[in-house]
Design a protein around this motif. Structure first.
Motif, mmCIF file in Angstrom:
data_model
loop_
_atom_site.group_PDB
_atom_site.id
_atom_site.type_symbol
_atom_site.label_atom_id
_atom_site.label_comp_id
_atom_site.label_asym_id
_atom_site.label_seq_id
_atom_site.Cartn_x
_atom_site.Cartn_y
_atom_site.Cartn_z
ATOM 1 N N ALA A 267 0.983 -1.061 0.028
ATOM 2 C CA ALA A 267 0.065 -0.009 0.133
ATOM 3 C C ALA A 267 0.688 1.169 -0.007
ATOM 4 N N LYS A 268 0.477 2.051 -0.780
ATOM 5 C CA LYS A 268 1.473 3.344 -1.144
ATOM 6 C C LYS A 268 0.466 4.690 -0.571
ATOM 7 N N ALA A 269 1.144 5.690 -0.244
ATOM 8 C CA ALA A 269 0.507 6.852 0.257
ATOM 9 C C ALA A 269 0.482 7.861 -1.110
ATOM 10 N N LEU B 235 6.600 15.869 -13.846
ATOM 11 C CA LEU B 235 7.345 16.333 -14.924
ATOM 12 C C LEU B 235 8.342 14.928 -15.393
ATOM 13 N N VAL B 236 8.509 14.076 -14.594
ATOM 14 C CA VAL B 236 9.261 12.895 -15.000
ATOM 15 C C VAL B 236 8.502 11.470 -15.017
ATOM 16 N N ILE B 237 7.927 11.338 -13.825
ATOM 17 C CA ILE B 237 7.432 9.773 -13.737
ATOM 18 C C ILE B 237 6.134 9.831 -14.535
ATOM 19 N N ARG B 238 5.176 10.732 -14.379
ATOM 20 C CA ARG B 238 3.886 10.518 -14.871
ATOM 21 C C ARG B 238 4.025 10.651 -16.509
ATOM 22 N N PRO B 239 5.005 11.517 -17.148
ATOM 23 C CA PRO B 239 5.212 11.308 -18.666
ATOM 24 C C PRO B 239 5.559 9.758 -18.887
ATOM 25 N N LEU B 240 6.647 9.271 -18.349
ATOM 26 C CA LEU B 240 7.197 8.036 -18.664
ATOM 27 C C LEU B 240 6.132 7.001 -18.296
ATOM 28 N N PHE B 241 5.394 7.099 -17.049
ATOM 29 C CA PHE B 241 4.416 5.937 -17.206
ATOM 30 C C PHE B 241 3.335 6.108 -18.324
ATOM 31 N N SER B 242 2.993 7.152 -18.555
ATOM 32 C CA SER B 242 1.881 7.540 -19.653
ATOM 33 C C SER B 242 2.509 6.853 -21.084
ATOM 34 N N LEU B 243 3.735 7.006 -21.147
ATOM 35 C CA LEU B 243 4.282 6.585 -22.538
ATOM 36 C C LEU B 243 4.510 4.945 -22.582
ATOM 37 N N PHE B 244 4.936 4.478 -21.396
ATOM 38 C CA PHE B 244 5.352 2.902 -21.243
ATOM 39 C C PHE B 244 4.248 2.206 -20.568
ATOM 40 N N PHE B 245 3.842 2.603 -19.533
ATOM 41 C CA PHE B 245 2.827 1.776 -18.505
ATOM 42 C C PHE B 245 1.641 2.425 -18.235
ATOM 43 N N PRO B 246 0.752 2.967 -19.190
ATOM 44 C CA PRO B 246 -0.238 3.727 -18.713
ATOM 45 C C PRO B 246 -1.191 3.242 -17.838
ATOM 46 N N GLU B 247 -1.276 2.242 -17.320
ATOM 47 C CA GLU B 247 -1.947 1.353 -16.076
ATOM 48 C C GLU B 247 -1.299 2.005 -15.044
ATOM 49 N N LEU B 248 -0.055 2.311 -14.899
ATOM 50 C CA LEU B 248 0.533 2.697 -13.472
ATOM 51 C C LEU B 248 0.229 4.196 -13.414
ATOM 52 N N GLU C 18 11.812 3.944 -5.388
ATOM 53 C CA GLU C 18 10.213 4.121 -5.019
ATOM 54 C C GLU C 18 9.570 3.568 -6.560
ATOM 55 N N THR C 19 10.303 4.034 -7.514
ATOM 56 C CA THR C 19 10.138 3.933 -9.046
ATOM 57 C C THR C 19 10.272 2.078 -9.214
ATOM 58 N N SER C 20 11.653 1.728 -8.871
ATOM 59 C CA SER C 20 11.644 0.281 -9.197
ATOM 60 C C SER C 20 10.825 -0.645 -8.519
ATOM 61 N N GLN D 298 -2.296 5.493 -12.702
ATOM 62 C CA GLN D 298 -3.419 5.538 -11.876
ATOM 63 C C GLN D 298 -2.861 5.685 -10.188
ATOM 64 N N ILE D 299 -1.524 5.516 -10.307
ATOM 65 C CA ILE D 299 -0.954 5.598 -8.958
ATOM 66 C C ILE D 299 -0.764 7.028 -8.695
ATOM 67 N N ILE D 300 -1.274 7.874 -7.772
ATOM 68 C CA ILE D 300 -1.325 9.249 -7.826
ATOM 69 C C ILE D 300 -0.028 9.908 -7.597
ATOM 70 N N GLN D 301 0.717 9.117 -6.663
ATOM 71 C CA GLN D 301 2.031 9.578 -6.155
ATOM 72 C C GLN D 301 2.949 8.639 -6.063
ATOM 73 N N PRO D 302 3.648 8.133 -7.201
ATOM 74 C CA PRO D 302 4.327 7.027 -7.328
ATOM 75 C C PRO D 302 5.727 7.219 -6.540
ATOM 76 N N LEU D 303 5.940 8.534 -6.176
ATOM 77 C CA LEU D 303 7.159 8.723 -5.461
ATOM 78 C C LEU D 303 7.167 9.030 -4.004
ATOM 79 N N SER D 304 5.916 8.945 -3.425
ATOM 80 C CA SER D 304 5.785 9.016 -2.032
ATOM 81 C C SER D 304 6.483 7.973 -1.408
ATOM 82 N N GLY D 305 7.169 8.560 -0.138
ATOM 83 C CA GLY D 305 8.180 7.922 0.432
ATOM 84 C C GLY D 305 7.379 7.116 1.506
ATOM 85 N N GLU D 306 6.132 6.892 1.317
ATOM 86 C CA GLU D 306 5.395 6.159 2.755
ATOM 87 C C GLU D 306 4.834 4.968 1.941
ATOM 88 N N TYR D 307 5.149 3.707 2.359
ATOM 89 C CA TYR D 307 4.388 2.484 2.154
ATOM 90 C C TYR D 307 4.512 1.386 2.938
#
Lengths: 326, 389
Positions: free
Chosen positions: A152-154, A178-191, A221-223, A193-202
């Protein structure tokens, strides 16, 4: 793109604020839970995180079994203060000392797997100024109350402290947008949906964490998301709205370095998964420029993409947890 | 009383076992900004924490003062009131996130009055931990609109609408440990406004300067002869005005407070001040306004009142040196209603009303032990024999 996951696997922290119910679910599942705080010079915030978690989720509601601080070699009083408030404090360099030492948040998280005892491990950044125990219980909640969820991610609003004690109501999340969302949109659109993939709480089950590699720095966090998605699918992941998180602001140059590491991690993952083919090796230096006495001077930071293997591959770990080689 | 005094030093050590919970309450409540008239977030946090600690009743009165009640064993004994004001000096755009270190907590409003409120909501847990039960109901009230222009409205309303007698009361303030206030001074807090913005015809020559006009008011106030008995003084506490260095000031305000042991003297000085303002306004041909921000009546317990004597003994037993000082806060409302009450401080600290206020953690346990001791003393009947002198 389907967005069914966003609807079914997104929660609000208030859905988990019945702490007695969480304690009962924990007993039913017969699991133990560790809280890990990775630190580097966090003397201003560490005590508050420990004492609130200890008071609310250990003394009043026995949800956490241990609070562990893994420190990267702070030069302030982080370790001393953390120990004074009752956390188990370790220096990352002293854990599995025969391995080549590295410094970074990911390194601390990885080594925490060896030190902690819990079946569930909650990782929280140690610089949260408005820490509240919901940061832990709301991430534990989905894991205890929904059998299919293993991680579970925050996500949250991110007002930032702008100095002189003033708060700015919005901001932060720039690297995400500016970085993660464009990358996910280009390569993994499903991801996306994760609103803050870089959040440090999980929070997640050890059985997941121990099977994935950990980049030692910002890329962790990305990996982690990409690896969990690739191995177990999106359905084991949940995201929880924690309302608001106040943290210190980082300047653009620091965010640039963060973006560099994240891009590198992302590209390496894609390559490893056989999804892209790189014709040449990526460079390891982030080059930024400073204006010094009317001339531009390069400011070069070496940022290698070092990665720790899945912890389960470490013999000492297998021995500690009585695992066979297979 | 002797039995009670003997137990007190041990309380200090026992309270340290729930240190995290007490500090958590101080932090979680104190980090909610609560400027006077905008205390909603802190009221909510106060209620949430009290319900989590399972007090017997948790509600707000008609004025939105949040209240928790720990039911006592005797249905006939009147309740004991423990109160702390919820409002603070700082607006919500000020960073209220506290920094906790090994022996201190730093942040806006920590001393005035996050500690008081945090300790107040911790009391159900503190009483449970010390295995204490009381004959009286214990009413834990966070009162709103106390400071400045709030003019103690929250406590005034609470006591005005409380239907039954009250056995005794303790007002809890963050600072300073050792304080024992048992009398309040008569007080009027006022603001003088001098605003020339609309007098454009002066722009060519001889335009008066609002700051200099207020300066004249100050000079005349300072010439007032104040008596030694009843003691009285005028504090010039705030001044502001003007727009930029090179422009004659169009506006200026002056904040002042008249304090005296006698309400009559406060009124007399206030009327003198009013006359000065009318005179200066007339002389300079400007409109000046005098606004009353807040007021309080003089009232007191005698030093030999059992509550005062008992509180002093408790403090001395804990190694504190009780220092009496007048209060212009909630205490005056209790005393003016003939309810025996004292104000005490919980800990030591620094920069008390600044953004970087600091509280010391260790002395807080002595401060809480003293509070618990005084509650026990009131519950044992210390105020029952003798109402107010």
């Amino acid at each position: 793109m389907k967005n069914a996951w966003l609807k079914t696997n997104t929660f609000h922290y208030r859905e988990f604020d019945d702490l007695s119910a969480l304690v009962a679910a924990k007993a039913r599942k017969k699991v133990t839970i560790s809280l890990c705080l990775p630190t580097l010079n966090e003397e201003k915030t560490i005590a508050k995180e420990i004492l609130i978690m200890k008071s609310e989720l250990m003394s009043r509601y026995p949800l956490l079994d241990e609070i562990v601080v893994i420190d990267s070699g702070s030069t302030d009083k982080t370790r001393e203060i953390a120990a004074a408030y009752g956390a188990d404090v370790f220096e990352a360099a002293h854990i599995l000392p025969h391995l080549e030492p590295h410094k970074g948040k990911g390194e601390n998280l990885w080594k925490a797997l060896y030190i902690t005892k819990g079946d569930i491990i909650v990782y929280l950044d140690a610089d949260i100024k408005n820490i509240h125990h919901r940061f832990a219980y709301a991430l534990i909640g989905p894991l205890l109350l929904h059998d299919h969820i293993k991680y579970a991610k925050a996500f949250y609003d991110r007002p930032i402290a702008t100095g002189k004690s003033k708060m700015r109501p919005t901001g932060g999340g720039r690297v995400t947008e500016l970085v993660i969302r464009p990358l996910f949109s280009l390569f993994f659109p499903e991801l996306t949906q994760i609103i803050q993939p870089l959040s440090g709480e999980y929070a997640g089950y050890r059985e997941l964490y121990e099977k994935i590699p950990f980049p030692i720095g910002y890329g962790v966090e990305t990996s982690m998301i990409m690896d969990i998605y690739e191995k177990w699918g999106l359905n084991v992941i949940a995201q929880v709205d924690l309302d608001r998180r106040i943290h210190r602001n980082q300047d653009t140059k620091a965010l640039g370095k963060m973006a560099f590491v994240i891009l590198k991690t992302f590209i390496n993952r894609k390559k490893k998964l056989g999804l892209i083919d790189l014709k040449e090796k990526l460079f390891d230096e982030m080059i930024q420029y400073n204006l010094v006495h009317d001339s531009y001077q390069p400011d070069i930071t070496r940022l290698e993409a070092v990665e720790r293997p899945p912890m389960i591959e470490i013999p000492e770990y297998r021995e500690k947890y009585h695992m066979s080689r297979n | 009383m002797d039995n009670l005094l003997e137990k007190l030093p041990a309380y200090v050590e026992r309270l340290k076992a729930i240190k995290e919970t007490i500090i958590t309450n101080i932090v979680l409540i104190g980090q909610k900004p609560s400027p006077t008239f905008k205390e909603k977030a802190r009221i909510k946090a106060f209620m949430e924490r009290l319900s989590e600690f399972q007090v017997d009743e948790c509600t707000t009165d008609g004025y939105r003062n949040p209240i928790g009640i720990i039911r006592g064993q005797s249905p006939t004994k009147p309740p004991i009131f423990l109160i702390a004001h919820l409002d603070s000096l700082f607006d919500k755009d000020i960073d209220h996130n506290y920094v906790v270190k090994k022996s201190t907590i730093t942040g806006a409003g920590i001393m005035d009055n996050a500690i008081g409120v945090g300790v107040l909501v911790s009391l159900p847990e503190i009483f449970r931990h010390l295995e204490l039960e009381f004959e009286s109901d214990i009413v834990l009230a966070g009162v709103i609109q106390s400071m400045g222009k709030g003019n103690l409205r929250g406590i005034r309303h609470l006591l005005k609408t409380w239907a039954t007698p009250i056995r005794g009361a303790i007002c809890i303030e963050g600072g300073f440990l050792g304080r024992l206030s048992y009398y309040s001074q008569g007080m009027i807090r006022g603001e003088i406004e001098c605003n020339l913005a609309h007098r454009t015809s002066w722009d060519r020559k001889f335009k008066p300067n609002a700051i200099l006009i207020l300066n004249e008011v100050i000079n005349q106030i300072l010439e007032l002869r104040l008596p030694q008995k009843p003691r009285a003084r005028i504090v010039i506490g705030k001044i502001g005005g003007g727009f930029k260095h090179g422009l004659i000031a169009n506006n200026a305000t002056l904040g002042f407070e008249i304090q005296s042991d006698s309400d009559q003297m406060v009124k007399t000085i206030y009327n003198d001040t009013k006359d000065i303002i009318t005179g200066v306004g007339h002389e300079y041909g400007v409109d000046m306004k005098l606004k009353t921000i807040s007021n309080a009546s003089a009232a007191r317990l005698k030093y030999n009142h059992p509550l005062v004597k008992g509180s002093a003994e408790i403090m001395k037993k804990l190694g504190l040196n009780p220092t009496s000082e007048p209060s212009v806060s909630e205490l005056s409302i209790f005393l003016s209603r003939q309810i025996p009450a004292v104000t005490i401080g919980i800990t030591t600290g620094d920069n008390i009303q600044q953004e970087d206020a600091v509280m010391e953690i260790e002395p807080m346990f002595t401060g809480i032990a003293q509070l618990v001791g005084i509650v026990e003393a009131i519950d044992s009947g210390i105020c029952d024999e003798e109402r107010m002198a």
